[in-house]
Write an enzyme that holds these catalytic residues in place. Structure first.
Site, mmCIF file in Angstrom:
data_model
loop_
_atom_site.group_PDB
_atom_site.id
_atom_site.type_symbol
_atom_site.label_atom_id
_atom_site.label_comp_id
_atom_site.label_asym_id
_atom_site.label_seq_id
_atom_site.Cartn_x
_atom_site.Cartn_y
_atom_site.Cartn_z
ATOM 1 C CD GLN A 1 -3.335 0.410 2.250
ATOM 2 O OE1 GLN A 1 -3.173 -1.003 2.034
ATOM 3 N NE2 GLN A 1 -4.098 1.230 2.422
ATOM 4 C CB SER B 1 2.216 -5.107 3.570
ATOM 5 O OG SER B 1 0.881 -4.882 4.777
ATOM 6 C CG LEU B 2 -1.310 -4.990 -0.165
ATOM 7 C CD1 LEU B 2 -1.194 -5.122 -1.713
ATOM 8 C CD2 LEU B 2 -2.035 -3.786 -0.264
ATOM 9 N NE ARG C 1 -3.294 -8.204 5.039
ATOM 10 C CZ ARG C 1 -2.589 -6.918 4.408
ATOM 11 N NH1 ARG C 1 -2.439 -6.168 3.706
ATOM 12 N NH2 ARG C 1 -0.886 -7.265 5.426
ATOM 13 C CG HIS D 1 2.450 -4.453 9.021
ATOM 14 N ND1 HIS D 1 2.365 -5.900 9.020
ATOM 15 C CD2 HIS D 1 1.460 -3.436 8.109
ATOM 16 C CE1 HIS D 1 1.618 -5.786 6.823
ATOM 17 N NE2 HIS D 1 1.744 -4.569 6.758
ATOM 18 C CD GLN E 1 1.762 -9.355 5.812
ATOM 19 O OE1 GLN E 1 0.025 -9.715 5.701
ATOM 20 N NE2 GLN E 1 1.870 -10.094 4.468
#
Length: 310
Positions: A10, A94-95, A119, A203, A252
């Site tokens: 992102q 991440s994503l 998510r 996170h 995660q």
């Protein structure tokens, strides 16, 4: 000597991303159509002609970035760049880990889009508005930032969230604690310490409700072994075990993105080139700051693919 395909997270989203891929390659357009159908939303219209603020909403940005990355993958395949012949590992920030898994055949495009919508919604809803925050700390190493985040917590949550490269660490947690950490970072010699324009504290422990939501969502989808190993955010090392990957995708959400360590692992295991597939070039810059000898290519347009063909 080998190559990794890496996938952005992102922040890389921009209006118009992936459009020329869809106009040039039928297989790339099919990705956007499949995502639109899976979500019951004309997300491609938002991506190509919509409002940047709406695209940046977490629930939109996550599947949109994945769609753009997968469009690049499908365009490469259409030009004869067979996945297993050109990549030895995949990794994502991440994503981007979901994009990596989709590219490596672990997840279908439709399931990946649905998971990322869940998510994004869950991460957005995990904390009340304005109670959480994130900040980027530049010019201090990871251990120093982790220590100052702990010192700033003072009963709140404040954690090192993204270990991006040797001079960039992102912290996350309660807004007041993150603000205290920014001041501590400046006092301890950071080149810059700035609050980030994000809608939630990703996170960190405040994301536990989102981790719970992802545990439920991931239990309902088929996750195949990737055709090449995933170098994951949680382990900063490789795996092709679906059960372990599923567990790590849950961890995660609240855990640290160990990107610096992931790139170091790849560099130490004969990865000499990284192709960043999708929007932007942020990961390519990080890779060069972590492993200067590693070659990078950012591939997000039809022109980028034409350049590969020579």
């Amino acid at each position: 000597m080998s190559r990794a395909f890496i996938f952005p997270g992102q922040g890389a989203q921009t209006i118009g991303m992936g459009r020329d891929l869809a106009e040039t390659y039928a297989a790339a357009r099919a990705v956007f159509e499949e995502v639109d159908e899976a979500l019951g939303q004309n997300l491609s219209h938002l991506i190509w002609e919509g409002d940047q603020d709406e695209l940046t909403l977490t629930a939109n940005a996550q599947p949109a970035l994945m769609a753009t990355s997968m469009a690049a993958v499908r365009a490469l395949e259409a030009e004869g760049f067979a996945f297993t012949e050109h990549a030895s590992f995949v990794a994502g920030h991440s994503l981007g880990e979901y994009s990596a898994l989709c590219a490596a055949g672990s997840l279908s495009v439709a399931d990946t889009a649905k998971l990322l919508r869940i998510r994004g919604d869950a991460m957005q809803k995990a904390t009340p508005k304005r109670q959480g925050a994130m900040a980027a700390i530049l010019g201090l190493d990871f251990d120093t930032v982790a220590d100052l985040a702990s010192d700033a917590a003072d009963g709140d949550v404040c954690q090192a969230a993204n270990d991006n490269d040797p001079a960039q660490v992102v912290i996350s947690g309660h807004a007041a604690a993150v603000e205290r950490a920014v001041e501590l970072a400046k006092a301890r010699g950071a080149k810059r310490a700035v609050m980030l324009p994000v809608s939630a504290p990703f996170h960190c422990a405040l994301m536990q409700p989102a981790a719970d939501a992802m545990a439920e969502a991931l239990a309902s989808v088929t996750l195949n072994a990737p055709v090449v190993p995933l170098v994951g955010n949680v382990m900063a090392g490789p795996s092709n075990d679906p059960a372990l990957i599923r567990d790590n995708l849950i961890t995660q959400v609240t855990g640290r993105v160990r990107w610096r360590e992931s790139v170091m692992w790849m560099a130490q295991n004969d990865v000499t080139e990284a192709w960043e597939l999708g929007a932007g070039k942020a990961l390519s810059g990080m890779v060069k700051r972590i492993a200067r000898e590693m070659e990078t290519k950012a591939i997000g347009t039809a022109a980028d693919i034409a350049a590969l063909k020579g």
